[in-house]
Write a protein that holds these residues in place. Structure first.
Motif, PDB file in Angstrom:
ATOM      1  N   PRO A   1       0.833  -1.204   0.000  1.00 13.13           N
ATOM      2  CA  PRO A   1       0.000   0.000   0.000  1.00 13.13           C
ATOM      3  C   PRO A   1       0.869   1.256   0.000  1.00 13.13           C
ATOM      4  O   PRO A   1       1.979   1.252   0.539  1.00 13.13           O
ATOM      5  N   GLY A   2       0.359   2.318  -0.565  1.00 16.88           N
ATOM      6  CA  GLY A   2       1.103   3.568  -0.601  1.00 16.88           C
ATOM      7  C   GLY A   2       0.406   4.586  -1.471  1.00 16.88           C
ATOM      8  O   GLY A   2      -0.696   4.347  -1.962  1.00 16.88           O
TER       9      GLY A   2
ATOM     10  N   GLN B   1      -4.777  -2.790  -1.260  1.00 18.96           N
ATOM     11  CA  GLN B   1      -5.547  -4.025  -1.452  1.00 18.96           C
ATOM     12  C   GLN B   1      -5.890  -4.258  -2.916  1.00 18.96           C
ATOM     13  O   GLN B   1      -7.010  -4.619  -3.260  1.00 18.96           O
ATOM     14  N   GLY B   2      -4.899  -4.031  -3.778  1.00 16.39           N
ATOM     15  CA  GLY B   2      -5.063  -4.335  -5.190  1.00 16.39           C
ATOM     16  C   GLY B   2      -5.901  -3.325  -5.956  1.00 16.39           C
ATOM     17  O   GLY B   2      -6.186  -3.535  -7.131  1.00 16.39           O
ATOM     18  N   ARG B   3      -6.274  -2.252  -5.297  1.00 13.86           N
ATOM     19  CA  ARG B   3      -7.103  -1.255  -5.971  1.00 13.86           C
ATOM     20  C   ARG B   3      -6.374   0.086  -6.051  1.00 13.86           C
ATOM     21  O   ARG B   3      -5.467   0.355  -5.266  1.00 13.86           O
ATOM     22  N   VAL B   4      -6.796   0.894  -7.012  1.00 14.21           N
ATOM     23  CA  VAL B   4      -6.170   2.194  -7.233  1.00 14.21           C
ATOM     24  C   VAL B   4      -7.246   3.276  -7.146  1.00 14.21           C
ATOM     25  O   VAL B   4      -8.328   3.127  -7.722  1.00 14.21           O
ATOM     26  N   HIS B   5      -6.939   4.337  -6.395  1.00 13.84           N
ATOM     27  CA  HIS B   5      -7.886   5.436  -6.222  1.00 13.84           C
ATOM     28  C   HIS B   5      -7.152   6.759  -6.461  1.00 13.84           C
ATOM     29  O   HIS B   5      -5.954   6.856  -6.182  1.00 13.84           O
TER      30      HIS B   5
ATOM     31  N   ASN C   1      -1.114   2.658   7.219  1.00 13.01           N
ATOM     32  CA  ASN C   1      -1.638   2.589   5.850  1.00 13.01           C
ATOM     33  C   ASN C   1      -3.120   2.216   5.844  1.00 13.01           C
ATOM     34  O   ASN C   1      -3.610   1.598   4.909  1.00 13.01           O
ATOM     35  N   GLY C   2      -3.808   2.584   6.928  1.00  8.14           N
ATOM     36  CA  GLY C   2      -5.220   2.236   7.031  1.00  8.14           C
ATOM     37  C   GLY C   2      -6.127   3.291   6.425  1.00  8.14           C
ATOM     38  O   GLY C   2      -7.164   2.976   5.847  1.00  8.14           O
ATOM     39  N   PHE C   3      -5.727   4.554   6.565  1.00  6.68           N
ATOM     40  CA  PHE C   3      -6.562   5.670   6.108  1.00  6.68           C
ATOM     41  C   PHE C   3      -5.694   6.708   5.409  1.00  6.68           C
ATOM     42  O   PHE C   3      -4.489   6.791   5.649  1.00  6.68           O
ATOM     43  N   ILE C   4      -6.350   7.518   4.589  1.00  7.12           N
ATOM     44  CA  ILE C   4      -5.725   8.744   4.113  1.00  7.12           C
ATOM     45  C   ILE C   4      -5.795   9.726   5.284  1.00  7.12           C
ATOM     46  O   ILE C   4      -6.840   9.836   5.931  1.00  7.12           O
ATOM     47  N   GLN C   5      -4.691  10.413   5.551  1.00  4.50           N
ATOM     48  CA  GLN C   5      -4.666  11.307   6.710  1.00  4.50           C
ATOM     49  C   GLN C   5      -4.270  12.710   6.291  1.00  4.50           C
ATOM     50  O   GLN C   5      -3.327  12.899   5.529  1.00  4.50           O
ATOM     51  N   CYS C   6      -4.991  13.695   6.815  1.00  6.42           N
ATOM     52  CA  CYS C   6      -4.613  15.090   6.583  1.00  6.42           C
ATOM     53  C   CYS C   6      -3.583  15.497   7.625  1.00  6.42           C
ATOM     54  O   CYS C   6      -3.811  15.332   8.818  1.00  6.42           O
ATOM     55  N   ALA C   7      -2.483  16.044   7.167  1.00 11.90           N
ATOM     56  CA  ALA C   7      -1.401  16.403   8.081  1.00 11.90           C
ATOM     57  C   ALA C   7      -1.775  17.584   8.966  1.00 11.90           C
ATOM     58  O   ALA C   7      -1.276  17.707  10.082  1.00 11.90           O
ATOM     59  N   MET C   8      -2.666  18.437   8.499  1.00  4.68           N
ATOM     60  CA  MET C   8      -2.931  19.697   9.206  1.00  4.68           C
ATOM     61  C   MET C   8      -3.609  19.473  10.559  1.00  4.68           C
ATOM     62  O   MET C   8      -3.128  19.928  11.585  1.00  4.68           O
ATOM     63  N   HIS C   9      -4.737  18.764  10.568  1.00  2.00           N
ATOM     64  CA  HIS C   9      -5.447  18.541  11.831  1.00  2.00           C
ATOM     65  C   HIS C   9      -5.794  17.070  12.036  1.00  2.00           C
ATOM     66  O   HIS C   9      -6.645  16.746  12.859  1.00  2.00           O
TER      67      HIS C   9
ATOM     68  N   ARG D   1     -11.486   7.399   4.459  1.00  3.17           N
ATOM     69  CA  ARG D   1     -11.447   6.036   3.919  1.00  3.17           C
ATOM     70  C   ARG D   1     -10.737   6.050   2.565  1.00  3.17           C
ATOM     71  O   ARG D   1     -11.014   6.907   1.727  1.00  3.17           O
ATOM     72  N   VAL D   2      -9.843   5.074   2.368  1.00  3.73           N
ATOM     73  CA  VAL D   2      -9.079   5.007   1.128  1.00  3.73           C
ATOM     74  C   VAL D   2     -10.008   4.771  -0.068  1.00  3.73           C
ATOM     75  O   VAL D   2      -9.842   5.367  -1.131  1.00  3.73           O
ATOM     76  N   ALA D   3     -10.997   3.925   0.102  1.00  6.05           N
ATOM     77  CA  ALA D   3     -11.819   3.510  -1.036  1.00  6.05           C
ATOM     78  C   ALA D   3     -12.842   4.558  -1.465  1.00  6.05           C
ATOM     79  O   ALA D   3     -13.233   4.594  -2.627  1.00  6.05           O
TER      80      ALA D   3
END
Ligand code: FES
Length: 118
Positions: free
Chosen positions: A16-17, A37-41, A66-74, A79-81
């Protein structure tokens, strides 16, 4: 229709990345691509909370697990999907998704929505 661009080889993005882009055709509006998980977003790189870019260092869009997309600011978590915010100051708001596909090992993204974005 749309405005599809070639974002490069899929293998340039870890699994993941994620990887951030700012291509000339996007008029300076950045976006990023996530593999998991084999998917691209693909999403516009803009937090719905303040409009800030999400990453805390280049290409770092995911949280430690690598569970969620995270905003660095706050610290908002998305959800990734789906890009839906599930924790933080913009809960129930979403990242702007972009159509994405993989063809012959290359990632293509439709950036039409980026050009139209305010
Ligand atoms: S700018 Fe993303 S959580 Fe505040």
């Amino acid at each position: 229709m749309g405005s599809w661009i070639d974002a490069g080889r899929l293998e340039m993005i870890e699994e993941p990345g994620a990887r951030g882009f700012e291509l000339p055709g996007t008029e300076g509006v950045p976006f990023f691509i996530v593999r998991k998980q084999g998917r691209v977003h693909a999403y516009r790189n803009r937090c719905p909370h303040t409009g800030a870019p999400l990453e805390w260092q280049p290409h770092q869009f995911l949280d430690m697990d690598n569970g969620f997309i995270q905003c660095a600011m706050h610290g908002a978590l998305f959800r990734v999907a789906t890009g839906l915010c599930v924790r933080g100051p913009c809960v129930n708001q979403s990242l702007q998704p972009l159509p994405v596909e993989v063809e012959d090992g290359r990632v293509r993204v439709d950036i039409a929505a980026l050009s139209a974005a305010p």
